[in-house]
Write a protein that holds these residues in place. Structure first.
Motif, mmCIF file in Angstrom:
data_model
loop_
_atom_site.group_PDB
_atom_site.id
_atom_site.type_symbol
_atom_site.label_atom_id
_atom_site.label_comp_id
_atom_site.label_asym_id
_atom_site.label_seq_id
_atom_site.Cartn_x
_atom_site.Cartn_y
_atom_site.Cartn_z
ATOM 1 N N PHE A 260 -10.395 9.626 -1.350
ATOM 2 C CA PHE A 260 -10.004 8.176 -1.178
ATOM 3 C C PHE A 260 -8.922 7.689 -0.209
ATOM 4 N N LEU A 261 -7.891 8.646 -0.445
ATOM 5 C CA LEU A 261 -6.829 7.986 0.388
ATOM 6 C C LEU A 261 -6.908 7.319 1.727
ATOM 7 N N PRO A 262 -7.174 8.332 2.708
ATOM 8 C CA PRO A 262 -8.264 7.830 3.632
ATOM 9 C C PRO A 262 -9.212 6.727 3.952
ATOM 10 N N PHE A 263 -10.150 6.531 2.612
ATOM 11 C CA PHE A 263 -11.092 6.043 3.051
ATOM 12 C C PHE A 263 -9.877 4.462 2.476
ATOM 13 N N GLY A 264 -9.216 4.800 1.430
ATOM 14 C CA GLY A 264 -8.617 3.204 0.908
ATOM 15 C C GLY A 264 -7.686 2.368 2.164
ATOM 16 N N ARG A 265 -7.274 3.756 2.764
ATOM 17 C CA ARG A 265 -6.050 3.444 3.964
ATOM 18 C C ARG A 265 -6.715 2.580 4.862
ATOM 19 N N ALA A 266 -7.849 3.342 5.551
ATOM 20 C CA ALA A 266 -8.324 2.759 7.005
ATOM 21 C C ALA A 266 -9.048 1.521 6.524
ATOM 22 N N ILE A 267 -9.751 0.983 4.716
ATOM 23 C CA ILE A 267 -10.181 -0.118 4.948
ATOM 24 C C ILE A 267 -8.809 -1.002 4.640
ATOM 25 N N GLY A 268 -7.938 -0.858 3.985
ATOM 26 C CA GLY A 268 -6.494 -1.020 4.836
ATOM 27 C C GLY A 268 -5.747 -1.746 5.923
ATOM 28 N N THR A 269 -6.327 -0.633 6.666
ATOM 29 C CA THR A 269 -5.579 -0.959 8.287
ATOM 30 C C THR A 269 -6.870 -2.358 8.717
ATOM 31 N N SER A 270 -8.129 -1.817 8.748
ATOM 32 C CA SER A 270 -9.091 -2.974 9.047
ATOM 33 C C SER A 270 -9.231 -3.575 9.099
ATOM 34 N N PHE A 271 -8.777 -3.877 7.350
ATOM 35 C CA PHE A 271 -8.877 -5.394 6.823
ATOM 36 C C PHE A 271 -7.558 -6.619 7.309
ATOM 37 N N GLY A 272 -6.535 -5.952 7.619
ATOM 38 C CA GLY A 272 -5.171 -6.062 7.780
ATOM 39 C C GLY A 272 -5.687 -6.945 9.504
ATOM 40 N N ALA A 273 -6.259 -6.017 10.346
ATOM 41 C CA ALA A 273 -6.451 -6.068 11.723
ATOM 42 C C ALA A 273 -7.236 -7.824 11.672
ATOM 43 N N LEU A 274 -8.404 -8.319 11.213
ATOM 44 C CA LEU A 274 -9.133 -8.957 11.124
ATOM 45 C C LEU A 274 -8.539 -10.653 11.385
ATOM 46 N N ASN A 275 -7.441 -10.730 10.763
ATOM 47 C CA ASN A 275 -6.650 -11.257 10.452
ATOM 48 C C ASN A 275 -7.823 -13.192 10.008
ATOM 49 N N GLN A 276 -7.862 -12.328 9.129
ATOM 50 C CA GLN A 276 -9.352 -13.388 7.938
ATOM 51 C C GLN A 276 -8.229 -13.178 6.452
ATOM 52 N N PRO A 277 -7.219 -13.627 6.327
ATOM 53 C CA PRO A 277 -6.936 -13.061 5.312
ATOM 54 C C PRO A 277 -7.597 -13.381 3.581
ATOM 55 N N VAL A 278 -8.106 -14.803 3.862
ATOM 56 C CA VAL A 278 -9.198 -15.660 3.035
ATOM 57 C C VAL A 278 -10.050 -14.527 2.268
ATOM 58 N N PHE A 279 -10.740 -14.079 3.473
ATOM 59 C CA PHE A 279 -12.203 -13.001 3.241
ATOM 60 C C PHE A 279 -11.100 -11.484 2.627
ATOM 61 N N PHE A 280 -9.706 -11.115 3.188
ATOM 62 C CA PHE A 280 -8.583 -9.940 3.027
ATOM 63 C C PHE A 280 -8.481 -9.740 1.094
ATOM 64 N N VAL A 281 -7.935 -11.156 1.064
ATOM 65 C CA VAL A 281 -8.033 -11.096 -0.802
ATOM 66 C C VAL A 281 -8.681 -11.352 -1.564
ATOM 67 N N VAL A 282 -10.043 -11.708 -1.079
ATOM 68 C CA VAL A 282 -11.079 -11.607 -2.535
ATOM 69 C C VAL A 282 -11.756 -10.546 -2.137
ATOM 70 N N ALA A 283 -12.192 -9.530 -0.872
ATOM 71 C CA ALA A 283 -12.360 -8.013 -0.561
ATOM 72 C C ALA A 283 -11.242 -7.281 -1.441
ATOM 73 N N GLY A 284 -10.241 -7.379 -2.131
ATOM 74 C CA GLY A 284 -8.839 -7.012 -2.049
ATOM 75 C C GLY A 284 -8.985 -7.320 -3.955
ATOM 76 N N ALA A 285 -9.506 -8.073 -3.964
ATOM 77 C CA ALA A 285 -9.706 -8.336 -5.348
ATOM 78 C C ALA A 285 -11.186 -7.650 -5.932
ATOM 79 N N VAL A 286 -11.812 -7.911 -5.334
ATOM 80 C CA VAL A 286 -13.615 -7.294 -5.878
ATOM 81 C C VAL A 286 -13.250 -5.812 -5.832
ATOM 82 N N LEU A 287 -11.867 -5.254 -4.628
ATOM 83 C CA LEU A 287 -11.862 -3.322 -4.817
ATOM 84 C C LEU A 287 -11.021 -3.008 -6.024
ATOM 85 N N GLY A 288 -10.361 -4.365 -6.464
ATOM 86 C CA GLY A 288 -9.461 -4.124 -7.340
ATOM 87 C C GLY A 288 -10.447 -3.836 -8.702
#
Length: 241
Positions: free
Chosen positions: A67-95
């Motif tokens: 879980f720790l490497p998985f979560g860190r990898a997802i956060g890094t990938s989403f942050g690099a996409l430069n698509q804030p709306v998608f990142f916020v929605v994806a974060g809410a779904v994962l939450g």
């Protein structure tokens, strides 16, 4: 992989012994001086404790290598996409999904249904907690992306909690406060915290300690608000009837 598994297994075993050992010692001391339970009950308690310890060991090792490497990898990938709306929605779904799978949240929902004789169904409590966590994880992602100071979110949030407590039914206040604790269980403290840290690191110009941490504080606040909101809805439904 085998070497990593061995290292993490040793660390997890030490943590389990440190956590469970004092409880076993306390139980044996109480048994010797006060409880005087039958031998069979003592054996059952010790067997159950051993099984729980093995499960906790496997859980901790899985968290560390999964879980720790998985979560860190997802956060890094989403942050690099430069698509804030998608990142916020994806974060809410994962939450939402993380809270849905949190064992302590389900235990609380079951206890609430049992204590209320079914008048407060466990699915309502579970859904309220998950929705609250989802919204606050999304808000936490917005905080990381924009750089909002944590105090600007927590102070108004707890002021809102205090105001809602004055108007809420006492049973929902009690449930809400406990919900804030159970929502920040091992899944949130590993996967979602790693997600936030990965996102903060990917931003480049942010301090990962100042912006990556703090998400768990928002998660603990979320269910308190959402469960008391559920109480308002239940009371409004009863009043209309």
């Amino acid at each position: 992989m085998n070497e990593t598994l061995l290292v993490e297994g040793r660390a997890a075993f030490a943590n389990v012994v440190e956590a469970v050992g004092p409880l076993v010692a306390a139980f044996l001391a109480f048994q010797f001086f006060w409880l005087k339970l039958p031998r069979k009950e003592v054996v059952d308690v010790l067997i159950g404790t051993a099984m729980a310890s093995v499960g906790l060991l496997l859980f901790l090792v899985g968290m560390e290598i999964g879980f720790l490497p998985f979560g860190r990898a997802i956060g890094t990938s989403f942050g690099a996409l430069n698509q804030p709306v998608f990142f916020v929605v994806a974060g809410a779904v994962l939450g939402f999904l993380t809270a849905w799978g949190e064992p302590a949240v389900r235990v609380l929902a079951d206890q609430v249904e049992e204590a209320s004789n079914g008048s407060i169904h466990k699915s309502m409590v579970l859904s309220a907690i998950c929705i609250g966590v989802a919204l606050c994880v999304g808000l936490g992602i917005v905080r990381i992306l924009v750089g909002i100071p944590l105090l600007y979110l927590l102070a108004p949030g707890y002021l809102l909690v205090i105001a809602m407590m004055w108007r809420s039914d006492q049973e929902f206040v009690a449930i809400a406060v406990d919900a804030g604790g159970v929502a920040t269980g091992p899944l949130a403290n590993t996967f979602l915290l790693a997600l936030a840290m990965g996102a903060s690191v990917s931003m480049g110009d942010q301090d990962p300690i100042a912006h990556g941490l703090g998400l768990v504080a928002l998660i603990s606040l979320a269910p308190i608000i959402s469960v008391m909101t559920l109480g308002f809805l239940v009371r409004g439904t009863k009043d209309r009837e």
